[in-house]
Design a protein around this motif. Structure first.
Motif, PDB file in Angstrom:
ATOM      1  N   UNK A 198       0.766  -1.174  -0.058  1.00 18.77           N
ATOM      2  CA  UNK A 198      -0.027   0.059   0.175  1.00 18.77           C
ATOM      3  C   UNK A 198       0.753   1.123   0.024  1.00 18.77           C
ATOM      4  N   UNK A 199       0.749   1.889  -1.154  1.00 19.41           N
ATOM      5  CA  UNK A 199       1.564   3.200  -0.997  1.00 19.41           C
ATOM      6  C   UNK A 199       1.019   4.435  -0.304  1.00 19.41           C
ATOM      7  N   UNK A 200       1.616   4.480   0.948  1.00 21.05           N
ATOM      8  CA  UNK A 200       1.232   5.708   1.680  1.00 21.05           C
ATOM      9  C   UNK A 200       2.055   6.816   1.227  1.00 21.05           C
ATOM     10  N   UNK A 201       1.281   8.050   1.338  1.00 25.80           N
ATOM     11  CA  UNK A 201       2.272   9.285   1.036  1.00 25.80           C
ATOM     12  C   UNK A 201       2.869   9.336   2.484  1.00 25.80           C
ATOM     13  N   UNK A 235       5.080  11.730   3.345  1.00 26.85           N
ATOM     14  CA  UNK A 235       5.231  12.977   3.853  1.00 26.85           C
ATOM     15  C   UNK A 235       3.889  13.408   4.458  1.00 26.85           C
ATOM     16  N   UNK A 236       2.642  12.746   4.356  1.00 27.95           N
ATOM     17  CA  UNK A 236       1.716  13.296   4.999  1.00 27.95           C
ATOM     18  C   UNK A 236       1.417  12.626   6.092  1.00 27.95           C
ATOM     19  N   UNK A 249      -3.882  12.727   7.828  1.00 29.44           N
ATOM     20  CA  UNK A 249      -3.886  13.224   6.319  1.00 29.44           C
ATOM     21  C   UNK A 249      -4.072  12.061   5.087  1.00 29.44           C
ATOM     22  N   UNK A 253      -7.373  11.920   3.173  1.00 29.95           N
ATOM     23  CA  UNK A 253      -7.478  11.702   1.560  1.00 29.95           C
ATOM     24  C   UNK A 253      -8.281  10.609   1.071  1.00 29.95           C
ATOM     25  N   UNK A 280      -9.561  17.281  -2.477  1.00 31.30           N
ATOM     26  CA  UNK A 280      -8.705  16.463  -1.603  1.00 31.30           C
ATOM     27  C   UNK A 280      -7.530  16.160  -2.268  1.00 31.30           C
ATOM     28  N   UNK A 298      -5.094  19.388  -2.331  1.00 33.04           N
ATOM     29  CA  UNK A 298      -4.783  19.498  -0.964  1.00 33.04           C
ATOM     30  C   UNK A 298      -3.339  18.770  -0.709  1.00 33.04           C
ATOM     31  N   UNK A 311       0.245  19.902   0.309  1.00 31.40           N
ATOM     32  CA  UNK A 311       0.853  19.516   1.391  1.00 31.40           C
ATOM     33  C   UNK A 311       2.324  18.972   1.172  1.00 31.40           C
ATOM     34  N   UNK A 312       2.212  18.032   0.283  1.00 31.90           N
ATOM     35  CA  UNK A 312       3.584  17.196  -0.043  1.00 31.90           C
ATOM     36  C   UNK A 312       4.556  18.377  -0.539  1.00 31.90           C
ATOM     37  N   UNK A 361       5.971  20.427   2.376  1.00 28.49           N
ATOM     38  CA  UNK A 361       6.653  19.756   3.240  1.00 28.49           C
ATOM     39  C   UNK A 361       8.126  19.148   2.701  1.00 28.49           C
ATOM     40  N   UNK A 418       6.851   4.837  -5.957  1.00 28.67           N
ATOM     41  CA  UNK A 418       6.607   4.417  -4.737  1.00 28.67           C
ATOM     42  C   UNK A 418       5.626   3.575  -4.508  1.00 28.67           C
ATOM     43  N   UNK A 419       4.572   3.246  -5.729  1.00 31.48           N
ATOM     44  CA  UNK A 419       3.444   2.574  -5.538  1.00 31.48           C
ATOM     45  C   UNK A 419       2.147   3.003  -5.046  1.00 31.48           C
ATOM     46  N   UNK A 420       2.276   4.443  -4.806  1.00 30.96           N
ATOM     47  CA  UNK A 420       1.136   4.977  -4.268  1.00 30.96           C
ATOM     48  C   UNK A 420      -0.160   5.219  -5.267  1.00 30.96           C
TER      49      UNK A 420
END
Lengths: 372, 612, 397
Positions: free
Chosen positions: B94-97, B99-100, B104, B108, C32, C35, C39-40, C43, C230-232
């Motif tokens: 599961x590709x989490x973000x 830096x969030x 968050x 999302x 969404x 945003x 944020x990314x 940061x 990153x597979x996101x």
């Protein structure tokens, strides 16, 4: 000691494999350098080779025609339009049709015969101030020689003064002769730093760096093992650019090959040091890439490649002492064009060595102490 | 359009082109599926079985070229978006973000799935409880431990109630406590909202809770049916050898496992050994009797895992390559290398840790932890996600400095010791961390060289580990392209190449199927017999029984330490009762967390619980 | 199952309601996702520093550090003849703003100064200069260091014409009669669009192009590729999110960064470096927005195709940044390059934006050019963003 060397060699071999195994990364290492060196060779020129001009000749005289024919004779100036009135000047300059407009007043020739100054208006499009400046200087030189001819034809004394000009190291003053040797250093610099910056960052991102740190390798061994392959790749890239410079663009090489490579080696070591520090400081590949890029832009611009270092303000000139590329470009130009020996460029080698001596140990220290 | 079936597949094929070799890989071969709406269905099988491919196809992520696949009554090939609007999917990775923050990330996915704000409060609370992430809502996802990330991914998937929930190995690296919670949530969703759940898993105790199980192998469906029906494959063949000797259960288990013509499978359980015989007659075989010694044998009801082992065994025999050979290779380590510490008289202390503390800012990851490990011990580190296991590991290996405390591995602190001291340890990290674009052989050569092996000695060691870990024929394959199980074997091979005294293994069995786990543990026990000290973390609590001693950590604190049986007693159970490590673990962690309500924590249903 | 209604036949009003609901959902998801991107972006220090800090650094470098102009070039003057006539002859150099002459005793010393690059050129006055001049055969030697060719040729030209004019003047004087009845042409140069004749004026507008390309193409090329790497994307794809929403959410924040960069550039250009704004500011903004879309489209396209950060960065350097430097007329005038290179240069959108922005800042609203270049930019924007949309599919294979 033998063990140390052996471990370093093992790491070098692995690094080489990791870089060169992937066909796409092999292409990325060779093609851009090749394309860029060709592109720079052709496109990076400050030489005025084609100056389109327009004429508004209100005198319609023999003198103006003679002057214009001298202009055409240079091969640089090409007449693109013959104008009828002053309004048209605006048009041809605005739309970029002509770089300059020559305007002869109605009494141009009359003034000349009357022994007075005959003004010649030159209107230049200075959106590119460099081209405009060169064109103005060229027109000035042509007019000067016209004046002398005119004197002679009018029975005046022969010119009392002649000027002999000579340009050392670049007899035809071609920008290419200056740009291409600089490229030997700068093109390799770009990718070497990028490659090195990615090397540790990639291992950190993929978790392999931990695996490396638990082996008996010491940080300094890792540092050397990581530094050697990019240095070699950098030298290969430099060689490629050098071949293009020497054989495609036929810029003659005055210096010794060995001297050149020795200088390049110093340069590569110090740039790889810079890359390793970036790499050790970055948490992931993206950061490494962006920080490397962010550093390289100013380093390239302030290296004397785009504009001479001596034209820069004093504080910026001092800043450039931390820029390996600045010294490399100076070094290569001297060796390649002037043919000096390695002893004549010691003042370039010293800063390069200092940069390497600071960055390399710093990077090695960071390997183990920066926790990401 | 059938309302009765959530997923219907007919003659599904999937082929991939492997860019490296130019070969076509036949990932799915003629798959037929009928998954009833409102059911929980599991896909189980070893690496490369095609589970992930199948689930991705259902999610509309892979093109469906051959055959027909209908999801929620819609053709996947034609209406992927409409299906994606109505399902939830948790990919294996599961590709989490990163830096969030945790919150968050959740927001999302809630926003994207259109979860109305009023519906969120309760759902969030529930998910936070399940995942134990409530303390960390403001933390960036990248700063979570591996298992916590997995749980957050799960939470992000469960923010809404879809019509179909696809979970691809959702519990890899997730601790038992959270797995209990997860299953409660999934079952409640199914009950209350009648949703269909499809899950792929390596945990057969999880598959056992599903109404229907598909066993897959190399792109084909081997068997399907209710868990009980599949368990029946091992009917009349499951026994428990109740031993009373001082010898660790794993020794008997190893002997049984090695006798592969008689025994299909053997695992240590409850201090005894559970085994499956090759066929019902074998139980009276005198050879078996002599192996068992004085142990008494009780017949057991088969579990899904037993049925699975029988099925896989049969299949492998049928295909010609046998599990036996693998086990033999695994056991080989024992014969190959000479025992380094035959003199057991002085049990040398290999690892010593006193009052070890590690802080990250004001967060205490590991708090005053002390233990010692002796030569030849298998020492297990257990604990829920984020308990500080990996942090402890990294400190031991010298990858992370301790904030305070005393720490010695093989007599030195690896962080400050001379580099050569590191030659005595081997390290296999949680995440695959070899060079993915280098081939198997290149990786071995590199790490061998890094450890100072060269010339003939290097060649010999490489040959040995290649054989021991059955990597033959894969020399030129890029290690990143290996299937998961092979990656793990290669990582082990690299860790053992230089014959270390101490081997560190961080969750080596997460996500591997029972078959591979048996081989893995056979190797480990064989290694330990040669005097190698093994430090291991795991989430399979049945695996704790292979360990000589274990510690249980929670929230950085050491909660229990001792042999599995000692820990069972520390959890408040009678010493002579049939031990259940899962139970012991849950009790100990819950005691620590809610001292008053000890022993009332949830109990995971792990097949039958036997009382001695 | 509320979605089941979607399959039922719809009445007119249902249709309207459904449409409004779809638009609402679209906006909600877009919000969404945007945003999340913002944020990314905020940061990640590395991203932000490329987007905002690098432009400032470049601005300062270009404004203060770089100059192609020759001013006060050091010239060694070898006076082998120290007669007043010789002094007169070289006085032209002393008066010129372009040179700062240094008197040296011997040619040998001058050579050394050239080699160590202390001087750019040597002017040699031979020992027989005054006698030769009197005989009408005066001769001066000008030697330049040719390594930095452009600088050298400018110096050579300036020196030659300055010395020659002085020579003519001297001759007139020695000839006694100031007017021997022979006139001469006097050049009266006027530089349009850059009256100050400084390279800053033409480098700074070019810098705007560079910075927009940087944020547009380079940064976005990385963000999309990063998600693939990153597979996101896998979890994101299996949701009601549409590819258009993903692309828009990537475009919006970087568009913002680009506009901030543009504003900074314009402000510094105008107020710090005094670059004029001859044309309409509104038009300039419009053109910049167009170009920003082109750059964003290129970035998104590259990263959607490569799905790999390293490759994406290399390719975007090669097809977007390098052309800005080399082929757009930023530093090097395209008039001076071979025809083929010129044609290639015009294939890059940056070249068109470069011409446009220089015209708007330095020349004014030259409509035919503005209309032409703007339509070319629009076509490129549509092409690249369209292609990026085509390439971005919610599929893994």
């Amino acid at each position: 000691m033998l063990n140390k060397i052996f471990r370093i060699l093992t790491l070098c071999r692995k690094e080489m494999l990791a870089i060169l195994k992937d066909p796409s990364s092999r292409i990325v290492l060779i093609m851009p350098v090749f394309l860029q060196s060709l592109l720079f060779g052709y496109a990076a020129t400050y030489d005025l080779t084609n100056a389109p001009y327009a004429v508004l000749d209100q005198s319609r005289s023999g003198a103006s025609v003679e002057l214009l024919s001298m202009l055409d004779g240079t091969g640089v100036f090409h007449r693109v339009a013959t104008l009828e009135n002053e309004q048209q000047i605006q048009d041809v300059i605005d739309n970029g049709e002509a770089l300059l407009v020559l305007q002869f007043g109605p009494d141009f020739e009359r003034n000349l015969y009357a022994g007075q100054a005959a003004p010649l208006q030159v209107i230049l499009d200075a959106r590119n101030s460099n081209s405009a400046g060169s064109a103005a200087a060229d027109v000035g030189a042509i007019v000067a020689s016209f004046n002398q001819q005119w004197r002679q034809s009018q029975g005046g004394s022969a010119p009392a003064l002649t000027i002999e000009t000579r340009a050392w190291y670049n007899p035809n003053l071609e920008t290419r002769w200056f740009i291409m040797p600089s490229m030997i250093a700068s093109l390799a610099f770009l990718q070497t730093v990028m490659l090195t910056a990615l090397s540790v960052a990639r291992e950190r991102e993929q978790g392999t760096f931990d695996q490396l740190l638990v082996t008996p390798m010491s940080p300094s061994e890792i540092m050397v093992g990581k530094a050697v392959p990019p240095i070699m790749i950098g030298l290969v890239q430099s060689t490629l650019v050098m071949l293009v410079t020497r054989f495609w663009f036929e810029v003659p090489m005055a210096g010794a090959l060995l001297t050149l490579y020795l200088g390049l080696l110093f340069f590569m070591v110090s740039s790889v040091g810079v890359g390793l520090v970036i790499s050790a400081l970055s948490a992931n590949m993206q950061q490494a890439m962006l920080y490397a890029f962010m550093l390289m832009m100013p380093l390239m611009l302030l290296s004397g490649l785009a504009t001479p270092v001596r034209n820069m303000p004093e504080p910026i000139q001092i800043l450039t002492y931390a820029n390996p590329l600045r010294f490399a470009i100076d070094l290569i130009q001297r060796v390649y064009l002037e043919g000096v020996s390695i002893f004549a460029v010691w003042h370039d080698l010293v800063p390069l060595t200092v940069i390497a001596l600071i960055t390399m140990p710093w990077a090695a220290w960071l390997f183990r102490h920066r926790l990401v | 359009m059938s309302d009765a079936h959530a997923v219907v597949g007919r003659h599904l094929h999937k082929r991939f082109l492997d860019k490296e070799s130019g070969r076509t890989i036949h990932a799915l071969k003629d798959i037929n599926l009928d998954i009833p709406a409102g059911s929980i269905t599991a896909f189980v099988g070893p690496d490369g079985a095609g589970k992930t491919t199948l689930i991705r196809m259902m999610a509309g992520l892979l093109r469906c070229e051959e055959g027909e696949l209908q999801v929620l009554g819609l053709d996947v090939a034609r209406h992927p978006q409409q299906i994606q609007d109505r399902i939830s999917y948790m990919p294996q990775r599961f590709g989490l973000y990163e830096d969030l923050s945790v919150q968050e990330n959740l927001d999302l996915y809630a926003d994207l799935h259109g979860v109305p704000p009023e519906a969120r409060g309760q759902r969030y609370q529930r998910l936070m409880e399940m995942t134990g992430l409530a303390r960390f809502t403001d933390r960036p996802a990248g700063k979570l431990s591996g298992g916590m990330k997995q749980k957050l991914g799960l939470a992000c998937t469960l923010v809404r109630s879809p019509e179909l929930l696809l979970l691809d190995e959702p519990t890899v690296g997730v601790d038992p406590l959270s797995r209990v919670e997860l299953w409660e949530i999934v079952e409640q969703l199914r009950r209350d909202e009648h949703l269909t759940v499809i899950i792929s898993t390596a945990y057969l105790d999880e598959a056992e809770r599903c109404s229907r199980v598909y066993v897959m192998h190399e792109g084909e469906i081997l068997a399907e049916g209710a868990p009980e029906a599949l368990s029946a494959h091992a009917r009349d063949r499951c026994f428990m050898a109740v031993t009373h000797s001082a010898e660790p259960a794993r020794a008997l288990q190893a002997r049984l496992l090695d006798a592969c013509e008689l025994v299909v499978d053997a695992v240590p359980q409850g201090g005894h050994v559970r085994f499956i015989v090759a066929n019902p007659d074998s139980q009276h075989d005198p050879r078996l009797r002599s192996l068992l010694g004085d142990a008494e044998v009780q017949a057991m009801t088969p579990r899904l895992e037993d049925g699975f082992m029988v099925l896989m065994r049969r299949r492998l025999q049928h295909m010609g390559h046998s599990h036996e050979a693998s086990l033999a290779a695994a056991a080989m380590s024992a014969e190959e290398s000479t025992p380094q510490a035959s003199a057991d008289a002085t049990r040398e202390v290999m690892i010593e840790v006193r009052d070890l503390v590690r802080r990250f800012g004001d967060f205490v990851a590991v708090n005053s932890t002390s233990f010692a490990v002796q030569r030849g011990e298998i020492f297990g580190l257990l604990g829920p996600n984020g308990a500080g296991k990996t942090t402890t590991f990294r400190m031991l290996c010298g990858l992370l400095p301790a904030s305070s405390g005393f720490l010695q591995v093989a007599g030195v602190n690896l962080r400050t010791a001379r580099a050569d001291a590191r030659r005595r340890i081997g390290y296999v990290s949680q995440k695959f961390s070899l060079y993915g674009n280098l081939s198997v052989m290149e990786n071995l050569e590199f790490f061998g060289g890094a450890y100072g092996l060269r010339g003939k000695r290097l060649r010999r060691r490489i040959d040995t580990v290649m054989e021991q870990f059955e990597l033959g024929g894969l020399e030129r394959t890029p290690s990143g392209h290996l299937p998961g199980g092979f990656k793990q074997r290669l990582a082990m091979a690299v860790g053992l190449l230089h014959e270390p005294d101490i081997l560190f293994l961080d969750e080596p069995t997460s996500g591997t199927d029972p078959l591979a786990r048996r081989e893995f543990w056979r190797r480990i026990t064989a290694l330990a017999d040669t005097g190698v000290t093994i430090i291991i973390t795991t989430h399979f609590l049945d695996e704790a029984e292979y360990c000589d001693r274990i510690v249980i950590q929670d929230a950085g604190e050491l909660k229990a330490l001792g042999t599995p049986r000692e820990v069972w007693v520390q959890a408040g159970h009678r010493a002579d009762s049939f031990l259940n490590m899962e139970r012991a673990f849950i009790d100990i962690v819950n005691q620590g967390r809610h001292p008053k309500t000890a022993n009332t924590g949830a109990v995971i249903a792990t097949g039958e619980v036997l009382h001695a | 199952m509320p979605e089941a209604a979607a399959n039922a036949p719809m009445t007119e009003t249902d249709h309207g309601v459904a449409q409004r609901r779809t638009v609402g959902a679209f906006l909600r998801r877009l919000y969404a996702l945007t945003r999340k991107e913002v944020r990314q972006l905020l940061r990640d220090k590395s991203n932000l520093s490329i987007g905002l800090l690098l432009p400032v650094i470049l601005m300062l470098i270009f404004g203060y550090g770089l100059s192609l102009d020759v001013r006060n070039a050091p010239v060694a003057v070898v006076m082998e003849d120290a007669s007043p006539a010789a002094m007169d002859a070289i006085s032209a150099l002393q008066l010129s703003p372009y040179f700062s002459p240094v008197l040296v005793r011997s040619m040998h010393e001058a050579n050394d100064k050239m080699l160590s690059r202390e001087v750019d050129a040597v002017v040699r006055v031979p020992s027989d200069f005054s006698s030769a001049l009197a005989a009408g055969q005066g001769r001066l030697q000008v030697i330049v260091h040719g390594a930095e060719a452009s600088r050298a040729s400018i110096i050579l030209n300036y020196a030659t014409s300055a010395l020659l004019q002085q020579g003519v003047r001297l001759q007139d004087r020695s000839g006694g009669a100031s007017g021997d009845g022979i006139g001469q042409v006097q050049v009266d140069s006027r530089l349009w669009f850059n009256a100050a004749n400084t390279s800053t004026w033409y480098l700074v507008p070019g810098l705007i192009v560079l910075i927009m390309t940087l944020t547009g193409a380079f940064l976005t090329a990385l963000v999309m590729a990063r998600e693939w790497e990153r597979g996101t994307f896998e979890a994101l794809f299996v949701s009601p999110v549409k590819p258009v929403e993903i692309l828009l959410a990537k475009i919006i924040p970087y568009f913002g960064v680009g506009i901030i960069g543009l504003t900074m550039c314009l402000t510094t250009a105008r107020f710090l470096f005094g670059v004029p704004m001859e044309g309409s500011l509104l038009l300039l903004l419009f053109a910049s927005v167009l170009y920003l879309f082109v750059a964003l489209g290129i970035g998104l396209l590259i990263s959607s195709v490569t799905r790999n950060q390293f490759m994406a960065s290399q390719i975007s350097l090669l097809v977007s940044l390098l052309p800005v430097f080399m082929l757009s007329g930023f530093m090097f005038d395209l008039r001076n390059v071979p025809f083929v290179i010129n044609v290639i240069g015009h294939l890059f959108p940056a070249t068109h934006f470069m011409a446009l922005i220089k015209t708007l800042m330095l020349a004014g609203n030259i409509w035919p050019q503005i209309i032409l270049e703007c339509s070319i930019l629009t076509a490129y924007a549509v092409l690249f963003i369209g292609l990026a949309r085509l390439v971005t599919r919610k599929r893994l294979d």
